[in-house]
Design an enzyme around this catalytic site. Structure first.
Site, PDB file in Angstrom:
ATOM      1  N   ASP A   1     151.460  11.976  52.219  1.00  0.00           N
ATOM      2  CA  ASP A   1     151.381  12.701  50.952  1.00  0.00           C
ATOM      3  C   ASP A   1     152.635  12.457  50.111  1.00  0.00           C
ATOM      4  O   ASP A   1     153.263  11.405  50.238  1.00  0.00           O
ATOM      5  CB  ASP A   1     151.172  14.198  51.229  1.00  0.00           C
TER       6      ASP A   1
ATOM      7  N   SER B   1     141.868  17.337  47.388  1.00  0.00           N
ATOM      8  CA  SER B   1     143.156  17.311  48.096  1.00  0.00           C
ATOM      9  C   SER B   1     143.395  18.599  48.860  1.00  0.00           C
ATOM     10  O   SER B   1     144.010  18.600  49.925  1.00  0.00           O
ATOM     11  CB  SER B   1     144.306  17.110  47.102  1.00  0.00           C
TER      12      SER B   1
ATOM     13  N   HIS C   1     152.532  18.566  45.717  1.00  0.00           N
ATOM     14  CA  HIS C   1     151.236  18.290  46.345  1.00  0.00           C
ATOM     15  C   HIS C   1     151.335  18.267  47.861  1.00  0.00           C
ATOM     16  O   HIS C   1     150.533  18.890  48.573  1.00  0.00           O
ATOM     17  CB  HIS C   1     150.715  16.957  45.810  1.00  0.00           C
TER      18      HIS C   1
END
Length: 696
Positions: free
Chosen positions: A94, A484, A157
């Site tokens: 990620d 996600s 994220h």
């Protein structure tokens, strides 16, 4: 002038050593063999002609796909499971991780499991790991000019996905009072290893992605979560398929996001059969924002509005009335297009805008006090606004607001802070990518769905809440939506099941999650190609009754049937002299023991004809009898042979076939949806059956 191109090579290092030394960027060799190098097209083609080269393909860039959800899924926080979960390591590929988030506190943790072989790399804004986040590495093989060359998360994220999967339960969760409660991951005591492969300046490079897979497998992670993707490619040219295949060989299941290009069909990504491909679904919590008008009326919409209003209302104006008359014709003032509004008319006011949303950025630049964005097709998820803002339905709440503005000379309003409400669930999110896939026509993807709408989880203070550098709000939690966010939910469910059944194969765990999933509420026809087997139910998956297992030999036979080269398959599985002619060709329409059944009718005016051969392993009760129950629509005949399976012991395997027949589908019909359920009165083992007719 020829431009140098980056190419991946997935090979055994038995050739062209001089060429490799001269142009090599990086070698993969911990978990599989290959290298990446600067090559001209003709050099790449020459290497491709070598017998021991599986594939040569250009380096491309992928993109990232983003508390209450675990309670909603019925997965309790079990204190008695802590010692078992703490031996599970979840690896994430990620944007990095931020240890400032309280989800990663390591209080009460002992040292990492003895199986862990990884390490922690430090750098700017990242001084080290702890006994919760036990590993952190970064990959920048292109030497892109990044400012923080470290595992630190300057996007948010990666922190969000990591805390969703395995964030600890310590510390209160919530975003400035919105969605309060105890934020936690699905396997709250599991360890985390972060592999940073995404950078704001260049996205997520193929070469970095494959390097991270190579390291994660060798480091000893138990589950891999990858919330990113790109356009589907043939398996031996797809680093996600290659990396996850080698992970599967080592007993590691990879969970991947399906993509955010819905509701269009044929948009699903990460489609290899050994990947668990995850769609995004809703929970029973939604975030609502109310606009109070000066006449006492109220209108509700959706957003994440963190701003607490003052005691007084603000002047309210529409974009049409705030038009910049000196630049008449420049953009659409009603939609609050950039450059179409007068700063003098907007300053200090709430502005009502028609359009597709995101006008809050325009109004902020003009020093407006807030934005009401009226959209014709409201989304089913909430977006964080950069100033006080809300999205309302143009045909309901929007009409009320517009009428009020035009009925008084002193229109006023205030946008209240967002609150959480309950809503029916689950349904497939509108943005979640749909099938059918374009690589292997008769395997249904996505596989299943998980919460991916308005998910509260950890965040990095190196990033602003909206990602806009002009936004001064930073928090250790944030609310995001996307596949996600769904992907780490499934990675956690995989880890949860694995902690109870460490001897189950990746395919067995995948089967358990798929066959026990909760069927979805279908809001539109394409959602039948977007939900897979349904929404995960981790607790039910612990005792699925039957498993659809897939051996390595089955995957090999599948690859042969799909037309992949024998020598390439031999290299990827590590068998010299392998030949597909020595493998029995798998039977049936799809040729693999998949937990779902799918057929595309080509040409589209053909009659329906498909046969699926399946084997199930008994993991329920020793002596048990399962009866088949079929639900099928008109125009589709489904026969199960035999329709009764009698098991005399645990781990016994029995076979059956499913025969589909039917006339050509009517012109207006694109999808026929059915299901097969094996039932022994204690277990319901459900497989979706989907027939799809491509558009002519």
């Amino acid at each position: 002038m020829n431009v140098l191109i980056f190419f991946f090579l997935f090979v055994f290092p038995l050739y062209s050593r001089q060429l490799a030394r001269e142009y090599k960027i990086h070698s993969y060799g911990k978990s599989f063999n290959g290298f990446v190098a600067h090559l001209l097209p003709h050099e790449a083609q020459k290497l491709l002609e070598e017998d021991n080269v599986v594939s040569v393909f250009p380096n491309t860039h992928n993109k990232i796909h983003t508390t209450r959800s675990w309670d909603y899924l019925g997965l309790p926080l079990r204190l008695s499971r802590h010692s078992v979960e703490s031996n599970i390591i979840v690896g994430l590929l990620d944007t990095g991780i931020s240890l400032d988030c309280p989800s990663f506190n390591d209080k009460g943790y002992g040292p990492p499991p003895s199986t862990w072989k990884g390490k922690c790399v430090t750098g700017p804004n990242f001084t080290g790991c702890n006994n919760k986040v036990i590993g952190a590495k970064f990959f920048n093989l292109q030497n892109a000019p990044v400012t923080n060359l470290s595992p630190a998360d300057d996007d948010g994220h990666g922190t969000h996905t990591a805390s969703t999967a395995a964030g600890g339960a310590g510390g209160g969760g919530g975003l400035d009072g919105i969605g309060g409660g105890t934020a936690r991951g699905g396997v709250a005591r599991a360890r985390i290893a972060m592999y940073k492969v995404c950078w704001s300046i260049m996205g997520c490079s193929d070469m970095d992605l494959l390097a991270a897979f190579d390291e994660a497998i060798a480091d000893g992670v138990n589950v891999i979560s990858v919330s990113l993707g790109g356009s589907p490619r043939m398996f031996f040219s797809d680093p996600m398929a290659i990396g996850s295949f080698h992970a599967m060989q080592r007993g590691i299941l990879t969970s991947c996001s399906a993509g955010n290009d819905g509701p269009s069909t044929m948009t699903v990504q990460n489609v290899a059969p050994w990947i668990l491909t995850v769609a995004a679904s809703s929970t029973d919590r939604r975030f609502s924002t109310v606009v109070a008008l000066g006449d006492g009326e109220k209108a509700a919409g959706m957003s994440i509005n963190t701003f607490t209003p003052g005691k007084n209302m603000y002047p309210l104006i529409s974009g049409e009335l705030a038009s910049n008359v000196s630049r008449d014709g420049y953009g659409n003032a009603s939609a609050c297009d950039y450059g179409s509004l007068s700063k003098e008319k907007v300053m200090g006011k709430i502005v009502y805008c028609l359009g597709t949303g995101n006008q809050d950025y325009v109004i902020k630049e003009l020093d407006g006090a807030g934005t009401i964005m009226a959209v014709e097709d409201p989304s089913d998820y909430s977006t964080t606004t950069i100033i006080p803002g809300v999205y309302v339905d143009a045909f309901s709440a929007g009409k009320t607001i517009d009428h009020y503005i035009n009925s008084t000379k002193n229109a006023q309003a205030v946008i209240l802070k967002t609150i959480s409400t309950r809503s029916p669930a689950p349904y497939v999110a509108s943005f979640s990518s749909r099938g059918p896939q374009s690589i292997t026509f008769n395997i249904l993807k996505p596989d299943l769905s998980a919460p991916g709408v308005d998910i509260l989880a950890g965040f990095s203070k190196l990033a602003t809440l909206t990602g806009d550098p002009k936004d001064n709000r930073r928090n250790v939690f944030n609310i995001l939506s996307g596949t996600s966010m769904a992907c780490p939910h499934v990675a956690a469910a995989v880890a949860y099941v694995k902690s109870f059944h460490p001897d189950w194969s990746p395919a067995a765990i995948k089967s358990a999650l798929m066959t026990t999933a909760t069927p979805m509420r279908i809001k539109d026809k394409t959602a039948e190609l977007g939900s897979g087997s349904g929404q995960i139910n981790p607790v039910r998956a612990l005792n699925p009754g039957l498993l659809y297992n897939i051996s390595m030999n089955s995957y090999i036979a599948f690859l042969c049937k799909e037309g992949y080269n024998s020598s390439s398959i031999g290299i990827i599985i590590g068998t010299k002299g392998f030949n597909c002619s020595t493998i029995d060709s798998p039977q049936g329409t799809d040729g693999i023991n998949y937990p779902s059944m799918h057929v595309q009718i080509v040409p589209s005016n053909s009659s329906i004809s498909a046969v699926f051969y399946r084997r199930v392993t008994n993991v329920g009760f020793g002596n048990s009898t399962y009866k088949a129950r079929v639900i099928a629509p008109e125009g589709l005949s489904i026969e199960v042979v035999p329709d009764t399976l009698k098991f005399s012991g645990l781990h016994q395997e029995l076979s059956f076939k499913v025969v589909l027949k039917g006339p050509p589908m009517p012109e207006e019909t694109k999808i026929l949806s059915a299901s097969l359920e094996w039932n022994d009165s204690k277990h319901r083992v459900r497989s979706p059956i989907v027939v799809y007719k491509p558009t002519l």
